[in-house]
Write a protein that holds these residues in place. Structure first.
Motif: not given
Length: 407
Positions: A228-237, A200-219
């Motif tokens: 989560v399930h849209a990303l799971e579907a990408l990995v499964m695909a 589901d590309l559209e759901r994935l695009l709708d839910t992605i966001r920039p996040i700073a890694d809490p451990e390293t600070g890297a974006w």
């Protein structure tokens, strides 16, 4: 503005710089590089090229950039179609595959000097033709934004990031949630006539966001909890496309014959850009068709060695070591020229090593590898296949079964 009709994404539009790059010799050469190597001899529809994939990746880079910019609270990514950062992301995605050798990944190891297709991409971007294109069109945007230069593209493709924004652009093109995967899964699935690569590309695009890694600070690129399930579907695909298409038994046999013929002929892909531009699937196929060598005939006539034995898809480390130890003895017993061996291995994902963070509804961050039970249990693909000359197939299989087991 160049407008192209794409079977995956609809209309793809390119500005003056992108259009000039698309018309360059390096990009046009990709029309003659099959995206999936010899896979069209197994899946007849898989005639698509690296060229169309590059266009799709460029298009998706703009869409992913827009999705991330819309979620940026700190103005990390400026919004707007003509912003310098968005143009940069699209151009990097467009040229990321320029250096692929004939038949794409099928014969990646044969570059002169031990370079790879990524280094060849950088060398092509450093040519006078590309420099002239950037000199003419790199500033074709708001003058206040600043022009683009090939040196900057080369640096980002080398993952030499100097700012948080550059790191995010790098992740858009090459990361766990990148436009390369997003495009090739949908494109390869469509042209092979299978459904394994759908997600589901559209759901994935709708839910992605920039996040700073809490451990390293890297974006980096993360997902909201609802994605989560849209990303799971990408990995499964991706997992199913590798197991069912990219590691197809017949496709791997033809690839092994191709490599055996190239090695026997002493073929090496040129490390010099001008000579490299003359090498593509057509030149190699023409040479194979003119050759009487057994491995060339095996590809041209699709008379490949049959599978004598294959292991299961997920070998343990101990099983892999034990099977690998058998191979020299098998070659000595049956003759090197009578056997071909493939080891199809690929991580299903790298979400443990390169974490994608999930933002929970209460604001907490959690690694995707923790948030998803499916991801936690999906192991590395690791399978051996042994192909043998037809008269020896049964004897080879019996020998391996006797010494290794049923697979």
């Amino acid at each position: 503005m160049l407008s192209l009709r794409d079977p995956v994404h609809g209309f793809i539009r390119a500005d003056a710089l992108e259009s000039a790059l698309i018309n360059s010799r390096a990009m046009q050469r990709l029309r003659h590089i099959h995206q999936l190597g010899l896979t069209s001899l197994v899946y007849p529809g898989a005639e698509h090229s690296r060229f169309s994939h590059a266009l799709g990746a460029m298009h998706l880079a703009g869409r992913v950039y827009d999705a991330l910019a819309s979620k940026t609270i700190t103005n990390l990514l400026p919004r707007g179609e003509r912003t310098r950062e968005r143009r940069l992301a699209r151009v990097v995605a467009l040229v990321h595959d320029l250096g692929h050798a004939p038949f794409s990944h099928s014969a990646e190891e044969l570059f002169e000097g031990g370079i790879d297709h990524e280094e060849m991409t950088r060398r092509l971007l450093a040519t006078a033709e590309i420099a002239e294109i950037f000199a003419q069109h790199g500033d074709d945007a708001d003058p206040r934004e600043g022009g683009l230069e090939p040196e900057e593209i080369i640096r980002l493709l080398s993952r030499d990031f100097r700012t948080p924004v550059e790191r995010l652009i790098g992740e858009i093109v090459s990361g766990e949630l990148d436009v390369d995967k997003m495009d090739y899964l949908l494109r390869d699935s469509l042209f092979c006539g299978v459904r394994y690569g759908s997600y589901d590309l559209e759901r994935l695009l709708d839910t992605i966001r920039p996040i700073a890694d809490p451990e390293t600070g890297a974006w980096g690129i993360g997902v909201e909890e609802g994605g989560v399930h849209a990303l799971e579907a990408l990995v499964m695909a991706r997992y199913y496309m590798f197991t069912q298409v990219y590691f197809n038994a017949t496709g791997k046999a033809l690839e092994l014959h191709l490599n055996a013929w190239l090695e026997a002929e002493g073929v090496r892909w040129s490390s010099e850009p001008e000579r490299f531009l003359a090498e593509d699937d057509l030149t190699v196929t023409t040479a194979m068709r003119a050759s009487s060598a057994p491995h060339a005939r095996a590809v041209v006539e699709r008379e490949h060695f049959p599978v004598a034995f294959e292991t299961r898809e997920h070998l343990t480390r101990e099983e892999k070591a034990r099977f690998g130890a058998l191979l020299p003895e098998l070659a000595e017993h049956f003759g090197v020229g009578n056997l071909l061996v493939s080891n199809s291995s690929k991580d299903s994902h790298r979400l443990g090593e390169s974490p994608v963070w999930v933002e929970r509804t209460d604001g907490r961050l959690e690694r995707m590898a923790v948030a998803s039970q499916f991801i936690r249990h999906l192991g590395r693909i690791d399978r051996y296949r042994v192909y043998a000359a037809a008269p020896l197939r049964d004897a080879v299989r019996a020998e391996i079964v006797d010494r290794f087991g049923q697979g």
